[in-house]
Design a protein around this motif. Structure first.
Motif, short mmCIF file in Angstrom:
data_model
loop_
_atom_site.label_atom_id
_atom_site.label_comp_id
_atom_site.label_asym_id
_atom_site.label_seq_id
_atom_site.Cartn_x
_atom_site.Cartn_y
_atom_site.Cartn_z
N GLY A 276 0.84 -1.19 0.00
CA GLY A 276 0.00 0.00 0.00
C GLY A 276 0.87 1.24 0.00
O GLY A 276 1.81 1.34 -0.77
N ASP A 277 0.58 2.16 0.90
CA ASP A 277 1.35 3.39 0.99
C ASP A 277 2.61 3.25 1.83
O ASP A 277 3.45 4.15 1.84
N LEU A 278 2.74 2.14 2.54
CA LEU A 278 3.93 1.91 3.36
C LEU A 278 5.06 1.40 2.47
O LEU A 278 4.96 0.31 1.91
N LYS A 279 6.10 2.20 2.35
CA LYS A 279 7.20 1.87 1.45
C LYS A 279 8.52 1.79 2.20
O LYS A 279 8.71 2.48 3.20
N LEU A 280 9.40 0.96 1.69
CA LEU A 280 10.76 0.96 2.21
C LEU A 280 11.38 2.31 1.90
O LEU A 280 11.13 2.90 0.84
N GLY A 281 12.19 2.81 2.83
CA GLY A 281 12.89 4.07 2.61
C GLY A 281 12.16 5.31 3.08
O GLY A 281 12.71 6.40 3.04
N VAL A 282 10.91 5.17 3.58
CA VAL A 282 10.21 6.34 4.10
C VAL A 282 10.67 6.61 5.54
O VAL A 282 11.26 5.75 6.18
N THR A 283 10.38 7.79 6.03
CA THR A 283 10.81 8.19 7.36
C THR A 283 9.82 7.72 8.44
O THR A 283 8.69 7.31 8.15
N TYR A 284 10.26 7.85 9.67
CA TYR A 284 9.43 7.54 10.83
C TYR A 284 8.15 8.37 10.80
O TYR A 284 7.05 7.85 11.03
N GLU A 285 8.27 9.65 10.50
CA GLU A 285 7.11 10.54 10.44
C GLU A 285 6.14 10.09 9.34
O GLU A 285 4.92 10.16 9.51
N ASP A 286 6.68 9.62 8.21
CA ASP A 286 5.82 9.11 7.13
C ASP A 286 5.02 7.90 7.60
O ASP A 286 3.84 7.76 7.28
N SER B 12 14.44 0.50 21.14
CA SER B 12 15.80 0.55 20.61
C SER B 12 16.23 -0.87 20.24
O SER B 12 15.62 -1.85 20.69
N LYS B 13 17.26 -0.99 19.44
CA LYS B 13 17.76 -2.31 19.05
C LYS B 13 18.09 -3.14 20.29
O LYS B 13 17.77 -4.33 20.35
N GLU B 14 18.70 -2.51 21.26
CA GLU B 14 19.12 -3.21 22.48
C GLU B 14 17.94 -3.71 23.30
O GLU B 14 18.03 -4.73 23.97
N SER B 15 16.83 -3.00 23.26
CA SER B 15 15.67 -3.41 24.06
C SER B 15 14.65 -4.21 23.24
O SER B 15 13.61 -4.58 23.77
N THR B 16 14.96 -4.49 21.97
CA THR B 16 14.06 -5.28 21.13
C THR B 16 14.11 -6.74 21.57
O THR B 16 15.19 -7.31 21.68
N ASP C 218 20.96 -4.94 9.63
CA ASP C 218 21.18 -4.13 10.83
C ASP C 218 20.07 -3.08 10.93
O ASP C 218 19.60 -2.56 9.92
N PHE C 219 19.64 -2.79 12.14
CA PHE C 219 18.61 -1.77 12.36
C PHE C 219 18.93 -1.02 13.64
O PHE C 219 19.68 -1.49 14.49
N ASP C 220 18.38 0.19 13.74
CA ASP C 220 18.60 1.03 14.92
C ASP C 220 17.47 0.90 15.94
O ASP C 220 17.70 0.91 17.14
N TYR C 221 16.23 0.81 15.43
CA TYR C 221 15.08 0.66 16.31
C TYR C 221 13.91 0.06 15.54
O TYR C 221 13.92 0.00 14.31
N VAL C 222 12.92 -0.41 16.29
CA VAL C 222 11.71 -0.99 15.72
C VAL C 222 10.50 -0.31 16.36
O VAL C 222 10.55 0.08 17.54
N VAL C 223 9.45 -0.15 15.58
CA VAL C 223 8.19 0.38 16.10
C VAL C 223 7.15 -0.71 15.93
O VAL C 223 6.95 -1.22 14.82
N ASN C 224 6.53 -1.11 17.03
CA ASN C 224 5.51 -2.16 17.02
C ASN C 224 4.13 -1.55 17.08
O ASN C 224 3.89 -0.59 17.81
N PHE C 225 3.23 -2.15 16.30
CA PHE C 225 1.83 -1.72 16.28
C PHE C 225 0.98 -2.94 16.62
O PHE C 225 1.06 -3.95 15.95
N LYS D 60 16.62 2.05 10.03
CA LYS D 60 18.07 2.29 10.05
C LYS D 60 18.26 3.71 9.55
O LYS D 60 17.74 4.08 8.49
N ASP D 61 18.98 4.52 10.31
CA ASP D 61 19.18 5.93 9.97
C ASP D 61 17.84 6.63 9.71
O ASP D 61 17.70 7.42 8.78
N ASP D 62 16.85 6.29 10.53
CA ASP D 62 15.50 6.86 10.49
C ASP D 62 14.73 6.60 9.20
O ASP D 62 13.79 7.33 8.87
N LEU D 63 15.11 5.55 8.46
CA LEU D 63 14.38 5.15 7.25
C LEU D 63 13.93 3.70 7.39
O LEU D 63 14.66 2.87 7.95
N VAL D 64 12.74 3.38 6.87
CA VAL D 64 12.20 2.03 6.94
C VAL D 64 13.06 1.10 6.08
O VAL D 64 13.31 1.37 4.91
#
Length: 175
Positions: free
Chosen positions: A28-38, A51-55, A69-76, A90-94
């Motif tokens: 759908g509208d969720l694309k690789l490379g979009v930002t967290y805000e997107d 954070s990666k450490e607390s995942t 490699d990733f920096d953080y994950v957002v769970n829904f 990673k670097d604030d991009l999906v």
């Protein structure tokens, strides 16, 4: 209240079913490379950011096996339009996200979703292999009864439970 939830899920399923899951690219509208805000804009609200450490290991290990490699994950874990449960950055991009028929309310939304080559949720491993090929990397990681199968070059990973596709993850194999 149940009627309202059913109506919302019905129209959501109608909207989402018209969207393909495209490996290495989007759902759908969720694309690789979009930002967290997107992502927050697309999904409609914020999830739980770890954070990666607390995942938890169950969310971290499949990516480690794929050498992503990733920096953080957002769970829904809410009733929403897109049955997306985890989005990795990673670097604030999906760079990786998972579409899931879990929890139970996502099953209705997922029933008509297909990948760009026609694979659906609840299809078997044989159907995965018919559409994506025999050479599949079975990840060593399992979560409960779910076994993961990845097509790294195609940028797609399937989680099967009782020989049925229950999760589909999209990623960029270059990461």
């Amino acid at each position: 209240m149940r009627i309202i939830v059913f109506i919302v899920l019905f129209f959501t399923a109608f909207y989402v079913s018209a969207q393909d899951i495209i490996p290495k690219e989007r759902f759908g509208d969720l694309k690789l490379g979009v930002t967290y805000e997107d992502v927050i804009w697309i999904i409609g609200f914020d999830g739980s950011k770890l954070s990666k450490e607390s995942t938890p290991e169950m969310l971290r290990e499949p990516l480690e096996e794929l050498d992503i490699d990733f920096d953080y994950v957002v769970n829904f874990r809410y009733i929403m339009d897109l049955p997306v449960t985890s989005v990795y950055f990673k670097d604030d991009l999906v760079i990786f996200f998972t579409i899931s028929s879990y929890p139970e309310y996502n099953q209705f939304i997922c029933q008509d979703l297909t990948t760009s080559v026609g694979l659906k949720f609840w299809d078997s491993l044989n159907q995965v292999r018919e559409l994506y090929g025999q050479e599949v990397a079975q990840l060593q990681y399992t979560s409960g009864d779910i076994q993961y199968y990845a097509y790294r070059e195609d940028g797609i990973c399937f989680g099967l439970d009782n020989n049925e596709v229950r999760t589909i993850s999209i990623f960029d194999p270059e990461f």
